[in-house]
Motif scaffolding. Sequence first.
Motif, PDB file in Angstrom:
ATOM      1  N   LEU A  95       0.958  -1.251   0.415  1.00 34.02           N
ATOM      2  CA  LEU A  95       0.291  -0.037  -0.146  1.00 34.02           C
ATOM      3  C   LEU A  95       0.643   0.976   0.227  1.00 34.02           C
ATOM      4  CD1 LEU A  95      -2.859  -1.153   2.377  1.00 34.02           C
ATOM      5  CD2 LEU A  95      -3.112  -0.928  -0.212  1.00 34.02           C
ATOM      6  N   SER A  96       2.140   1.415   0.902  1.00 33.95           N
ATOM      7  CA  SER A  96       2.882   2.298   0.749  1.00 33.95           C
ATOM      8  C   SER A  96       3.200   2.403  -0.723  1.00 33.95           C
ATOM      9  CB  SER A  96       3.647   1.871   1.793  1.00 33.95           C
ATOM     10  OG  SER A  96       3.416   1.688   2.492  1.00 33.95           O
ATOM     11  N   VAL A  97       3.822   1.568  -1.910  1.00 33.69           N
ATOM     12  CA  VAL A  97       3.590   1.252  -3.166  1.00 33.69           C
ATOM     13  C   VAL A  97       3.126   2.089  -3.669  1.00 33.69           C
ATOM     14  CG1 VAL A  97       4.488   0.141  -5.337  1.00 33.69           C
ATOM     15  CG2 VAL A  97       5.670  -0.487  -3.015  1.00 33.69           C
ATOM     16  N   VAL A  98       1.270   1.779  -3.738  1.00 29.03           N
ATOM     17  CA  VAL A  98       0.682   2.102  -3.901  1.00 29.03           C
ATOM     18  C   VAL A  98      -0.075   4.267  -3.522  1.00 29.03           C
ATOM     19  CG1 VAL A  98      -1.845   2.499  -3.928  1.00 29.03           C
ATOM     20  CG2 VAL A  98      -0.928   0.541  -4.166  1.00 29.03           C
ATOM     21  N   ILE A  99       0.849   4.483  -2.105  1.00 22.84           N
ATOM     22  CA  ILE A  99       1.081   5.945  -2.233  1.00 22.84           C
ATOM     23  C   ILE A  99       2.102   6.126  -2.700  1.00 22.84           C
ATOM     24  CG2 ILE A  99       1.133   7.652  -0.184  1.00 22.84           C
ATOM     25  CD1 ILE A  99       0.685   5.103   1.414  1.00 22.84           C
ATOM     26  N   GLY A 100       3.075   5.806  -3.045  1.00 22.33           N
ATOM     27  CA  GLY A 100       4.276   7.034  -3.936  1.00 22.33           C
ATOM     28  C   GLY A 100       3.960   6.798  -5.318  1.00 22.33           C
ATOM     29  N   SER A 107      -1.434   7.062 -13.181  1.00 16.19           N
ATOM     30  CA  SER A 107      -2.252   7.755 -13.859  1.00 16.19           C
ATOM     31  C   SER A 107      -3.342   6.572 -13.841  1.00 16.19           C
ATOM     32  CB  SER A 107      -2.224   8.262 -15.332  1.00 16.19           C
ATOM     33  OG  SER A 107      -1.934   6.553 -16.615  1.00 16.19           O
ATOM     34  N   ARG A 108      -2.533   5.040 -13.500  1.00 13.61           N
ATOM     35  CA  ARG A 108      -2.895   4.122 -13.705  1.00 13.61           C
ATOM     36  C   ARG A 108      -2.810   3.122 -12.696  1.00 13.61           C
ATOM     37  NH1 ARG A 108      -5.279  -0.372 -18.516  1.00 13.61           N
ATOM     38  NH2 ARG A 108      -6.680  -0.852 -17.276  1.00 13.61           N
ATOM     39  N   ILE A 109      -2.616   2.272 -11.899  1.00 11.48           N
ATOM     40  CA  ILE A 109      -2.160   1.893 -10.209  1.00 11.48           C
ATOM     41  C   ILE A 109      -3.321   0.867 -10.392  1.00 11.48           C
ATOM     42  CG2 ILE A 109      -1.567   1.404  -8.252  1.00 11.48           C
ATOM     43  CD1 ILE A 109      -1.290   5.011  -8.379  1.00 11.48           C
ATOM     44  N   ILE A 110      -2.856  -0.801 -10.649  1.00 13.61           N
ATOM     45  CA  ILE A 110      -3.354  -1.863 -10.697  1.00 13.61           C
ATOM     46  C   ILE A 110      -2.905  -2.840  -9.024  1.00 13.61           C
ATOM     47  CG2 ILE A 110      -3.635  -3.986 -12.086  1.00 13.61           C
ATOM     48  CD1 ILE A 110      -3.331  -3.048 -14.588  1.00 13.61           C
ATOM     49  N   GLY A 111      -3.432  -3.263  -8.442  1.00 12.47           N
ATOM     50  CA  GLY A 111      -2.979  -3.266  -7.540  1.00 12.47           C
ATOM     51  C   GLY A 111      -3.819  -5.144  -7.454  1.00 12.47           C
ATOM     52  N   ILE A 112      -2.566  -6.004  -6.783  1.00 11.39           N
ATOM     53  CA  ILE A 112      -3.124  -7.613  -7.450  1.00 11.39           C
ATOM     54  C   ILE A 112      -2.737  -7.911  -5.354  1.00 11.39           C
ATOM     55  CG2 ILE A 112      -2.351  -9.622  -8.112  1.00 11.39           C
ATOM     56  CD1 ILE A 112      -0.956  -7.287 -10.053  1.00 11.39           C
ATOM     57  N   ASP A 113      -3.908  -8.662  -5.529  1.00 10.93           N
ATOM     58  CA  ASP A 113      -3.874  -9.349  -4.313  1.00 10.93           C
ATOM     59  C   ASP A 113      -5.097 -10.446  -4.081  1.00 10.93           C
ATOM     60  OD1 ASP A 113      -4.100 -10.174  -0.955  1.00 10.93           O
ATOM     61  OD2 ASP A 113      -2.460  -8.122  -0.994  1.00 10.93           O
ATOM     62  N   ILE A 114      -4.796 -11.290  -3.966  1.00 11.71           N
ATOM     63  CA  ILE A 114      -5.691 -12.881  -2.823  1.00 11.71           C
ATOM     64  C   ILE A 114      -6.320 -13.016  -2.164  1.00 11.71           C
ATOM     65  CG2 ILE A 114      -3.807 -14.661  -4.441  1.00 11.71           C
ATOM     66  CD1 ILE A 114      -3.298 -15.712  -1.638  1.00 11.71           C
ATOM     67  N   ASP A 124      -8.958   3.368  -2.087  1.00 16.35           N
ATOM     68  CA  ASP A 124      -8.943   4.561  -1.206  1.00 16.35           C
ATOM     69  C   ASP A 124      -7.183   5.291  -1.186  1.00 16.35           C
ATOM     70  OD1 ASP A 124     -11.339   3.978  -0.531  1.00 16.35           O
ATOM     71  OD2 ASP A 124     -10.997   3.374   1.462  1.00 16.35           O
ATOM     72  N   LEU A 125      -6.019   4.696  -1.433  1.00 16.42           N
ATOM     73  CA  LEU A 125      -4.847   5.000  -1.827  1.00 16.42           C
ATOM     74  C   LEU A 125      -4.697   5.766  -2.765  1.00 16.42           C
ATOM     75  CD1 LEU A 125      -3.176   3.525   1.546  1.00 16.42           C
ATOM     76  CD2 LEU A 125      -4.168   5.343   1.822  1.00 16.42           C
ATOM     77  N   GLY A 126      -5.614   4.944  -4.104  1.00 17.05           N
ATOM     78  CA  GLY A 126      -4.927   5.241  -5.107  1.00 17.05           C
ATOM     79  C   GLY A 126      -4.646   4.276  -6.128  1.00 17.05           C
ATOM     80  N   ALA A 127      -4.988   3.361  -6.218  1.00 15.40           N
ATOM     81  CA  ALA A 127      -5.117   2.502  -7.014  1.00 15.40           C
ATOM     82  C   ALA A 127      -6.616   2.701  -7.488  1.00 15.40           C
ATOM     83  CB  ALA A 127      -5.541   0.666  -6.304  1.00 15.40           C
ATOM     84  N   THR A 128      -6.519   2.782  -8.281  1.00 13.31           N
ATOM     85  CA  THR A 128      -7.772   2.723 -10.208  1.00 13.31           C
ATOM     86  C   THR A 128      -7.886   1.197 -10.089  1.00 13.31           C
ATOM     87  OG1 THR A 128      -6.201   2.193 -10.900  1.00 13.31           O
ATOM     88  CG2 THR A 128      -6.416   4.696 -11.458  1.00 13.31           C
ATOM     89  N   GLU A 129      -7.777   0.362  -9.452  1.00 15.43           N
ATOM     90  CA  GLU A 129      -8.274  -0.884  -9.846  1.00 15.43           C
ATOM     91  C   GLU A 129      -7.469  -2.468  -8.905  1.00 15.43           C
ATOM     92  OE1 GLU A 129      -8.093  -1.561 -14.292  1.00 15.43           O
ATOM     93  OE2 GLU A 129      -6.606  -0.161 -13.807  1.00 15.43           O
ATOM     94  N   CYS A 130      -8.693  -2.944  -8.815  1.00 15.23           N
ATOM     95  CA  CYS A 130      -7.805  -4.130  -8.474  1.00 15.23           C
ATOM     96  C   CYS A 130      -8.302  -5.666  -8.732  1.00 15.23           C
ATOM     97  CB  CYS A 130      -8.253  -4.402  -6.942  1.00 15.23           C
ATOM     98  SG  CYS A 130      -7.502  -2.805  -6.013  1.00 15.23           S
TER      99      CYS A 130
END
Length: 257
Positions: A95-100, A107-114, A124-130
């Motif tokens: 999540l700190s990487v997402v903030i950075g 412009s696009r931040i894709i979060g990946i997790d199981i 909430d912190l900036g990921a545009t999609e997960c």
Amino acid sequence: MSLNSLYESQNLMPDKTSRFTCKGKQIHHFLWISTFSEYTVMPDSAIARIDDDAPLDKVCLFGCGFSTGYGAAINTAKVKPGSTCAVFGLGGVGLSVVIGCKAAGASRIIGIDINKDKFTKARDLGATECINPQDFKKPIQEVLVEMTGHGVDYSFEVIGRVDTMAAALASCHLSSGTCVMVGAPPLGSQISFDPMLLFTGRTWKGSFIGGWKTKDSIPKLVSGYMEKKFNPDVLITHTLPFDKINEGFELLHSGKR
């Protein structure tokens, strides 16, 4: 120096002694810090002076967690405005990487997790999609290439799994993508990957504590926090007394933090 050698070199003080014992047995230090104790001894090179008014229960995150993830995006990857990023692992460091990435103007931040419970805070912190790799029948790197058309500009592996590291590299743009290894792999582990992934132009980097020179950078990061330039407080889910440390580890392993 290998990661294993690095840890071993800091199991003792620089003078090769340990200042801890328990029931007559020598206890090793951890990275010269050993903060799971009421009192500790550390070399002056591991000490940084910070703002006297800084709340210690908040700025403790700058010792590693927040600074590691935030710095991986800002310092190591040097994320550019308008770029596309993928973050593998949405724990506190991810999540700190997402903030950075957001701070850098991605412009696009894709979060990946199981663990889909991580997705709300990531957004909430900036990921545009997960996305959850378990929702797909094909490898996650193929999913990311299809989502972006060419692969992401920057990918970050923030788990510490060698299979995910290879997937993160493969998810990058064929000729210009940068993959940053942030998660610590198991000691002694080996990784196998197709060398063509690098031959075509991708860059693979490692990031240790976010690329900061901590003695100089931590005071500056804390000052930035006091000036409200960033707010890692949102990463704190529980505050426990020291005698409930094992409960804290249970929360950590369960993903409820």
